[in-house]
Design a protein around this motif. Structure first.
Motif, PDB file in Angstrom:
ATOM      1  N   ILE A  19       0.829  -1.229  -0.006  1.00  0.00           N
ATOM      2  CA  ILE A  19      -0.067   0.128   0.125  1.00  0.00           C
ATOM      3  C   ILE A  19       0.974   1.210  -0.075  1.00  0.00           C
ATOM      4  CG2 ILE A  19      -1.655   1.370   1.437  1.00  0.00           C
ATOM      5  CD1 ILE A  19      -2.801  -1.572   2.197  1.00  0.00           C
ATOM      6  N   GLU A  20       2.091   1.296   0.801  1.00  0.00           N
ATOM      7  CA  GLU A  20       2.896   2.334   0.929  1.00  0.00           C
ATOM      8  C   GLU A  20       3.334   2.650  -0.544  1.00  0.00           C
ATOM      9  OE1 GLU A  20       6.404   3.865   3.632  1.00  0.00           O
ATOM     10  OE2 GLU A  20       5.538   2.036   3.941  1.00  0.00           O
ATOM     11  N   GLU A  21       3.967   1.603  -1.126  1.00  0.00           N
ATOM     12  CA  GLU A  21       4.893   1.730  -2.429  1.00  0.00           C
ATOM     13  C   GLU A  21       4.023   2.002  -3.578  1.00  0.00           C
ATOM     14  OE1 GLU A  21       7.649  -1.522  -2.140  1.00  0.00           O
ATOM     15  OE2 GLU A  21       8.701  -0.503  -0.470  1.00  0.00           O
ATOM     16  N   LEU A  40      -1.847   0.730  -6.511  1.00  0.00           N
ATOM     17  CA  LEU A  40      -3.238  -0.077  -6.608  1.00  0.00           C
ATOM     18  C   LEU A  40      -2.861  -1.422  -5.861  1.00  0.00           C
ATOM     19  CD1 LEU A  40      -6.093  -0.815  -7.318  1.00  0.00           C
ATOM     20  CD2 LEU A  40      -5.090  -1.716  -9.516  1.00  0.00           C
ATOM     21  N   THR A  41      -3.748  -1.842  -4.951  1.00  0.00           N
ATOM     22  CA  THR A  41      -3.401  -3.042  -4.107  1.00  0.00           C
ATOM     23  C   THR A  41      -4.690  -3.688  -3.859  1.00  0.00           C
ATOM     24  OG1 THR A  41      -1.576  -2.035  -2.810  1.00  0.00           O
ATOM     25  CG2 THR A  41      -2.341  -3.799  -2.021  1.00  0.00           C
ATOM     26  N   LEU A  42      -4.282  -5.073  -4.317  1.00  0.00           N
ATOM     27  CA  LEU A  42      -5.745  -6.015  -4.042  1.00  0.00           C
ATOM     28  C   LEU A  42      -5.470  -6.685  -2.518  1.00  0.00           C
ATOM     29  CD1 LEU A  42      -6.074  -5.268  -6.989  1.00  0.00           C
ATOM     30  CD2 LEU A  42      -7.249  -7.234  -7.048  1.00  0.00           C
ATOM     31  N   ALA A  43      -6.233  -6.785  -1.408  1.00  0.00           N
ATOM     32  CA  ALA A  43      -5.980  -7.619  -0.429  1.00  0.00           C
ATOM     33  C   ALA A  43      -7.006  -8.840  -0.331  1.00  0.00           C
ATOM     34  CB  ALA A  43      -6.109  -6.844   0.745  1.00  0.00           C
ATOM     35  N   MET A  68      -5.402   3.193  -4.225  1.00  0.00           N
ATOM     36  CA  MET A  68      -6.631   2.556  -4.304  1.00  0.00           C
ATOM     37  C   MET A  68      -6.455   1.069  -3.525  1.00  0.00           C
ATOM     38  SD  MET A  68      -9.373   1.437  -7.133  1.00  0.00           S
ATOM     39  CE  MET A  68      -9.920   3.096  -7.314  1.00  0.00           C
ATOM     40  N   VAL A  69      -7.148   0.815  -2.619  1.00  0.00           N
ATOM     41  CA  VAL A  69      -7.067  -0.626  -2.041  1.00  0.00           C
ATOM     42  C   VAL A  69      -8.287  -1.522  -2.077  1.00  0.00           C
ATOM     43  CG1 VAL A  69      -6.397  -1.917   0.043  1.00  0.00           C
ATOM     44  CG2 VAL A  69      -5.312   0.276  -0.672  1.00  0.00           C
ATOM     45  N   ASP A 102       2.997  -3.263 -11.824  1.00  0.00           N
ATOM     46  CA  ASP A 102       2.681  -2.231 -10.898  1.00  0.00           C
ATOM     47  C   ASP A 102       1.653  -2.227  -9.875  1.00  0.00           C
ATOM     48  OD1 ASP A 102       4.604  -0.706 -12.016  1.00  0.00           O
ATOM     49  OD2 ASP A 102       3.772   0.107 -13.803  1.00  0.00           O
ATOM     50  N   VAL A 103       1.059  -3.584 -10.117  1.00  0.00           N
ATOM     51  CA  VAL A 103      -0.211  -3.684  -9.000  1.00  0.00           C
ATOM     52  C   VAL A 103       0.268  -4.826  -8.123  1.00  0.00           C
ATOM     53  CG1 VAL A 103      -2.522  -4.666  -9.084  1.00  0.00           C
ATOM     54  CG2 VAL A 103      -1.884  -3.067 -11.136  1.00  0.00           C
ATOM     55  N   ALA A 104      -0.182  -4.728  -6.854  1.00  0.00           N
ATOM     56  CA  ALA A 104       0.045  -5.825  -5.945  1.00  0.00           C
ATOM     57  C   ALA A 104      -1.100  -6.504  -5.508  1.00  0.00           C
ATOM     58  CB  ALA A 104       0.925  -5.205  -4.549  1.00  0.00           C
TER      59      ALA A 104
END
Length: 243
Positions: free
Chosen positions: A56-58, A61-64, A189-190, A219-221
Motif C-alpha cells: 500500500i505504501e509503495e 493499486l493493491t488488492l488484499a 486504491m485498495v 505495478d499492481v500488488a
C-alpha cells in the motif's frame, strides 16, 4: 451535614479535609484528559500483513485477498488515515457494495446516508477507532472523508485521494472494472475482499477473475492473506479450515 462536620472540626482545631477535591483532579491521572487522537501506527501481526502495508505504501493499486478476520479492511483504513494525516492525500474515499448477507432487510427509511449506514457500519467502526468519534464527524461534515455506494461511482475521477473498496467479493466483474478505472493522479486504491465469502450467486463475483488478471502487472500488488493471519478469536481460524 457537611457544615456541621466543619464546625466540629474547627472547634477541635483539626484540619478540614474537603470531600470534593479541585475540579482538575481525576483518580485516573492527568493522562486520561488527553484528546484521544489515535495517532499511533498499526503494527502488522505477521509477514503477510507486513507485505500488505508495504504494498500500500509503495504502490498505487493493491488488492488484499483473504478470509474474515485477517485485518484487510482495518489495515487499509489505517493506511488511509496515516496518508491523510501526513498530507499525502487530500481526502479519503470509501465505498462498499450494498448487498445483504443472505437476508433482505427490505425498505429502509431516510436519505441515502441513512439507507447506506447499516452496510457501511464496519467502515465507520474502523474510522472511529483510528480517528475518534468527534474528529470523524468533523471530517465527514467537511467532505474530507466521503463514503459512497458503488452505484454512484461511475463517471468520477478520484485525484489526490486514498480510495478503499471494501467487500469487493460482492461486486461483479463490471463493477470492479469500473471502480479500478476511477483511479486518478496522486491517488492510492485498495480493494479488499474474501473470494470464498461472496453473497452473490455462484459465478457472479468478479474479484477472483480480476485478481488473476492483475497479478501479471508489475505495478499492481495482489496480497493473499491466510488463516494464519486471522487476528480475531483463535476459534475463527479453526472453523474456517473445516467450513
Amino acid at each position: 451535614m457537611a457544615k456541621r462536620a466543619t464546625r466540629i472540626a474547627a472547634s477541635k482545631n483539626e484540619p478540614v479535609v474537603s470531600l470534593y477535591p479541585d475540579q482538575g483532579w481525576s483518580p485516573l491521572g492527568e493522562e486520561e484528559h488527553r484528546d484521544q487522537s489515535y495517532v499511533r501506527k498499526v503494527r502488522p501481526q505477521g509477514e503477510n500483513q507486513r507485505q500488505l502495508l508495504k504494498a500500500i505504501e509503495e504502490g498505487n493499486l493493491t488488492l488484499a485477498l483473504g478470509p474474515a478476520g485477517t485485518g484487510k479492511t482495518y489495515l487499509a483504513i489505517a493506511a488511509a488515515v496515516e496518508a491523510f494525516d501526513e498530507g499525502r492525500v487530500a481526502r479519503i474515499m470509501l465505498s462498499r457494495p450494498a448487498v445483504e448477507a443472505g437476508e433482505s432487510l427490505g425498505f429502509l427509511p431516510g436519505d441515502l446516508q441513512d439507507k447506506m449506514a447499516p452496510y457501511l457500519r464496519p467502515l465507520y467502526d474502523a474510522l472511529s477507532d483510528r480517528l475518534g468519534g468527534k474528529r470523524l464527524r468533523a471530517l465527514l461534515a467537511d467532505g474530507s472523508i466521503e463514503i459512497a455506494p458503488i452505484a454512484y461511482m461511475r463517471g468520477r475521477t478520484l485525484n489526490n485521494a486514498f480510495i478503499v473498496i471494501d467487500e469487493a467479493q460482492n461486486c461483479t466483474y463490471g463493477q470492479i472494472k469500473m471502480l479500478l478505472t476511477r483511479l486518478g493522479w496522486h491517488s492510492t486504491m485498495v480493494l479488499t475482499g474474501d473470494p470464498d465469502q461472496s453473497d452473490l450467486l455462484p459465478g457472479i463475483s468478479g474479484l477472483s477473475d480480476i485478481a488473476d488478471r492483475l497479478r501479471a502487472l508489475p505495478d499492481v500488488a495482489v496480497v493473499d492473506l491466510t488463516e494464519r493471519d486471522i487476528v480475531r478469536h483463535p476459534l475463527v481460524a479453526s472453523m474456517l479450515t473445516v467450513l
